[in-house]
Design an enzyme around this catalytic site. Structure first.
Site, PDB file in Angstrom:
ATOM      1  CD  GLU A   1      -2.473  -2.877   9.041  1.00 51.21           C
ATOM      2  OE1 GLU A   1      -1.880  -1.798   8.838  1.00 51.21           O
ATOM      3  OE2 GLU A   1      -3.294  -3.369   8.244  1.00 51.21           O
TER       4      GLU A   1
ATOM      5  CD  GLU B   1      -0.511   0.627   4.344  1.00 53.17           C
ATOM      6  OE1 GLU B   1       0.217  -0.383   4.340  1.00 53.17           O
ATOM      7  OE2 GLU B   1      -1.751   0.562   4.230  1.00 53.17           O
TER       8      GLU B   1
ATOM      9  CG  HIS C   1      -0.186  -3.841   5.297  1.00 51.49           C
ATOM     10  ND1 HIS C   1      -0.909  -3.434   4.209  1.00 51.49           N
ATOM     11  CD2 HIS C   1       0.108  -5.144   5.072  1.00 51.49           C
ATOM     12  CE1 HIS C   1      -1.065  -4.441   3.375  1.00 51.49           C
ATOM     13  NE2 HIS C   1      -0.456  -5.503   3.873  1.00 51.49           N
TER      14      HIS C   1
ATOM     15  CG  HIS D   1      -2.033  -1.012   1.100  1.00 52.94           C
ATOM     16  ND1 HIS D   1      -2.525  -1.728   2.150  1.00 52.94           N
ATOM     17  CD2 HIS D   1      -2.756  -1.392   0.001  1.00 52.94           C
ATOM     18  CE1 HIS D   1      -3.507  -2.524   1.713  1.00 52.94           C
ATOM     19  NE2 HIS D   1      -3.649  -2.337   0.415  1.00 52.94           N
TER      20      HIS D   1
ATOM     21  NE  ARG E   1      -6.329   0.366   0.466  1.00 48.97           N
ATOM     22  CZ  ARG E   1      -6.235  -0.351   1.586  1.00 48.97           C
ATOM     23  NH1 ARG E   1      -5.628   0.127   2.636  1.00 48.97           N
ATOM     24  NH2 ARG E   1      -6.743  -1.563   1.640  1.00 48.97           N
TER      25      ARG E   1
HETATM   26 ZN   LIG Z   1      -1.875  -1.586   4.088  1.00 43.84          ZN
END
Ligand SMILES: [Zn+2]
Length: 432
Positions: free
Chosen positions: A388, A189, A313, A186, A246
């Protein structure tokens, strides 16, 4: 309700295509990130219904572990939307007062970094794709005996998906297990590529100096892909308007880009993904439509002894394993989640940063077509994770540069602990 949605669409078009938006200090100076805090599950349902077709930028969806929703809103959007929240009894507060200011901070220090050149790579800065590639070429030439470049494929716009292989062929068996870490799927990020680059750098710089990292390098063949979505990542460096992009950059009718983490061919587009090409979670016209995703999947299929996979992420501080497409848990869930527990414990010990762990659908939300699901479900890779990184929303995607090194160090601690856990478990299963 219909008029409400139509109004949002109009605002979205004017914002995202730069029409009629003339602001003196930058395109996102009037934007705030608002955190909506539902107090129970019926609040969450109301909120999801209200935002189902809204076209403003959602930074964080409500999840099982954290029902809050973070949305970026222009002044006009706030004037329209916040009263709707109030009418429906939903609480909210400002998380980020001035999105443009955070972008300015990131960009000005990043520019300073570039004006100083890249001879000595600065791990504490965010870097452009070209700078990351230059670093990869440089570090593989310094550590020729255990680092090399590999090219996974070419992106839609013609950029390489360049990876770094770390391996010491002079130690250990020829059929060493492979460990894959990828970042930047993404685009916005930024902490993800920065952390992946930092960890790869440490594994090379500290070889023979740090016994655990040395063992990690000796026991596995490491395949590290810092920027999985190079077109998207490059686009986020183009200007302030593009900073929060994104998706990929392939044309999709009237809109651009596919969510490359909804494009994998396992239960594709069944849940938590959109069929609307303008959505940030658009699953694509078909599974593996994106050359980046198809290329990575082909490459992974060609790695005969792949045992571990991490897709990095931001943000929310979560360490997750399959499934994403369903709340049902896979056969070896306990084994995988045990690895998440070991990783997040080690991570927290460093600076006290708290992570949650569990299955993707269990602690986040159902999201089909993700890389971690495909790698586990189709390739039968026993340890497949989606992580994340920092933070929990104070800065969100605009995490300041002074958090790059702390994030890098604590994530490396997590990976270091996870490597040993995985290695011991692989040995155990090999011995059965
Ligand atoms: Zn992501």
């Amino acid at each position: 309700m219909f008029a409400f949605k139509a109004l949002y669409f109009g605002i979205f078009v004017s914002l995202h295509y730069g029409v009629n938006v003339v602001l003196s200090t930058g395109p996102l100076s009037q934007f705030r990130v608002i955190r909506i805090t539902p107090s129970d599950s019926s609040d969450v349902e109301t909120l999801l219904a209200l935002t189902k077709n809204a076209n403003f930028d959602v930074w964080k969806w409500p999840s099982a572990g954290s029902p809050n929703m973070d949305v970026m809103l222009s002044r006009e959007e706030r004037r329209t939307f916040l009263p709707v929240l109030q009418t429906n009894g939903l609480q909210f507060h400002v998380m980020i007062k001035d999105v443009q200011r955070l972008i300015d901070v990131q960009r000005s220090s990043a520019l300073k970094s570039r004006s100083r050149g890249v001879g000595e790579f600065e791990y504490f800065k965010y870097h452009t794709l070209d700078e990351i590639f230059a670093w990869m070429e440089n570090i593989t030439s310094v550590y020729k005996d255990r680092a090399s470049l590999f090219n996974v494929t070419t992106s839609y716009e013609g950029r390489p998906l360049m990876g770094l292989k770390i391996s010491n062929p002079s130690v250990g068996p020829a059929d060493r297990p492979a460990f894959w870490i990828e970042g930047g799927i993404h685009a916005r990020e930024w902490i993800s590529p920065a952390t992946v680059v930092f960890m790869a750098g440490q594994m090379l710089d500290l070889y023979k100096l740090d016994p655990e990292l040395t063992a990690a390098v000796d026991k596995f063949d490491w395949y590290i892909l810092p920027v999985t979505n190079p077109d998207g990542y490059s686009f986020t460096w183009k200007d302030d308007k593009s900073r929060l992009w994104r998706k990929t950059r392939s044309p999709q009718g009237k809109c651009i880009g596919v969510d490359p983490n909804r494009n994998w061919d396992l239960e594709w587009c069944k849940s938590g993904a959109s069929k609307d090409p303008c959505s940030d979670t658009y699953c694509g016209p078909e599974a593996f439509s994106e050359p980046e995703v198809k290329g990575v999947s082909d490459f992974l299929q060609g790695l005969p002894n792949l045992k571990a996979f991490i897709d990095v992420h931001s943000y929310s501080q979560l360490w997750m394993s399959p499934w994403g497409y369903t709340k049902k848990l896979p056969e070896n869930y306990k084994l995988q989640d045990g690895g998440s527990a070991v990783a997040t414990d080690a991570l927290e010990k460093m600076y006290g940063t708290k992570y949650e762990h569990g299955s993707i659908a269990g602690i986040l939300y159902e999201a089909s077509g993700s890389s971690a699901d495909w790698v586990y479900g189709k390739l039968k890779v026993p340890f497949s994770y989606a992580v994340e990184l920092r933070d929990t929303g104070k800065y969100g995607f605009l995490l300041p540069e002074d958090q790059i090194l702390p994030t890098g160090h604590e994530t490396l601690e997590a990976v270091r602990a996870l490597v040993m856990y995985i290695y011991e478990n692989i040995q155990y299963y090999n011995d059965l």
